[in-house]
Design a protein around this motif. Structure first.
Motif, mmCIF file in Angstrom:
data_model
loop_
_atom_site.group_PDB
_atom_site.id
_atom_site.type_symbol
_atom_site.label_atom_id
_atom_site.label_comp_id
_atom_site.label_asym_id
_atom_site.label_seq_id
_atom_site.Cartn_x
_atom_site.Cartn_y
_atom_site.Cartn_z
ATOM 1 N N ALA A 40 0.835 -1.207 0.000
ATOM 2 C CA ALA A 40 0.000 0.000 0.000
ATOM 3 C C ALA A 40 0.872 1.260 0.000
ATOM 4 O O ALA A 40 0.561 2.239 -0.689
ATOM 5 N N GLU A 41 1.948 1.231 0.766
ATOM 6 C CA GLU A 41 2.856 2.382 0.792
ATOM 7 C C GLU A 41 3.538 2.567 -0.561
ATOM 8 O O GLU A 41 3.800 3.700 -0.973
ATOM 9 N N SER A 42 3.802 1.467 -1.257
ATOM 10 C CA SER A 42 4.420 1.585 -2.580
ATOM 11 C C SER A 42 3.476 2.293 -3.552
ATOM 12 O O SER A 42 3.920 3.081 -4.391
ATOM 13 N N GLU A 58 -5.864 14.365 -3.324
ATOM 14 C CA GLU A 58 -5.829 13.734 -4.644
ATOM 15 C C GLU A 58 -5.394 12.270 -4.539
ATOM 16 O O GLU A 58 -5.951 11.403 -5.230
ATOM 17 N N ILE A 59 -4.432 11.993 -3.678
ATOM 18 C CA ILE A 59 -3.990 10.607 -3.496
ATOM 19 C C ILE A 59 -5.132 9.776 -2.916
ATOM 20 O O ILE A 59 -5.388 8.661 -3.367
ATOM 21 N N ALA A 60 -5.813 10.307 -1.924
ATOM 22 C CA ALA A 60 -6.942 9.592 -1.321
ATOM 23 C C ALA A 60 -7.992 9.271 -2.384
ATOM 24 O O ALA A 60 -8.500 8.147 -2.451
ATOM 25 N N HIS A 61 -8.301 10.243 -3.213
ATOM 26 C CA HIS A 61 -9.283 10.049 -4.277
ATOM 27 C C HIS A 61 -8.809 8.975 -5.261
ATOM 28 O O HIS A 61 -9.567 8.074 -5.632
ATOM 29 N N ASP A 62 -7.550 9.058 -5.696
ATOM 30 C CA ASP A 62 -7.011 8.101 -6.672
ATOM 31 C C ASP A 62 -6.941 6.676 -6.132
ATOM 32 O O ASP A 62 -7.163 5.716 -6.863
ATOM 33 N N LEU A 63 -6.606 6.538 -4.850
ATOM 34 C CA LEU A 63 -6.441 5.206 -4.254
ATOM 35 C C LEU A 63 -7.711 4.690 -3.567
ATOM 36 O O LEU A 63 -7.708 3.597 -3.010
ATOM 37 N N LEU A 64 -8.767 5.495 -3.606
ATOM 38 C CA LEU A 64 -10.062 5.106 -3.021
ATOM 39 C C LEU A 64 -9.945 4.784 -1.530
ATOM 40 O O LEU A 64 -10.476 3.780 -1.047
ATOM 41 N N VAL A 65 -9.245 5.658 -0.805
ATOM 42 C CA VAL A 65 -9.114 5.519 0.645
ATOM 43 C C VAL A 65 -9.423 6.865 1.287
ATOM 44 O O VAL A 65 -9.515 7.886 0.608
#
Length: 133
Positions: A40-42, A58-65
């Motif tokens: 997940a960190e990768s 943006e990362i949260a949105h892209d990774l669905l978390v």
């Protein structure tokens, strides 16, 4: 009587994706000794590597978390000296995320692991079969 489920069907796409995900996690763990990061960190590092200055939102949105999950992951990676943040000049409320030199080198090792997994996963398949997947 129990209802049928896609997890009982070996041919279901959902079951296949689940097995691939679990297989990748095990593969990554076995090939990432010394990197001190998990799969997940990768993925978190990949977002910053390919989009330097990306926001946590943006990362949260892209990774669905959740953003809380991203904050927690960022703090772990920051303590490992892999990432850092800066204040966006155009928006003081936004924090831009970046990889340190160590973070870049770590992720570049992850890329090699990803390529190796792909070669194992797609071994023996034609280009057409790979594209269908």
């Amino acid at each position: 009587m129990r209802k049928d489920s896609v997890f009982n069907d070996e041919k279901s796409y959902l079951n296949s994706w689940y097995k691939i995900k679990k297989g990748f996690e095990e593969f990554f763990k076995g090939h990432s000794k010394g990197l001190e990061i998990n799969p997940a960190e990768s993925m978190f590092l990949s977002k910053i590597y390919y989009q330097d200055g990306i926001s946590q939102r943006e990362i949260a949105h892209d990774l669905l978390v959740s953003e809380a999950n991203i904050t927690k992951t960022f703090k772990k990676l920051e303590s490992k000296e892999l990432v850092y943040k800066t204040i966006d000049e155009a928006n003081n409320a936004r924090r831009n995320l970046h990889l340190t030199e160590k973070g870049e080198k770590t992720f570049e090792k992850c890329i090699e692991i990803f390529k190796e997994f792909d070669s194992v996963l797609f071994d023996g398949l034609s280009e057409e079969q790979i594209n269908q997947m």
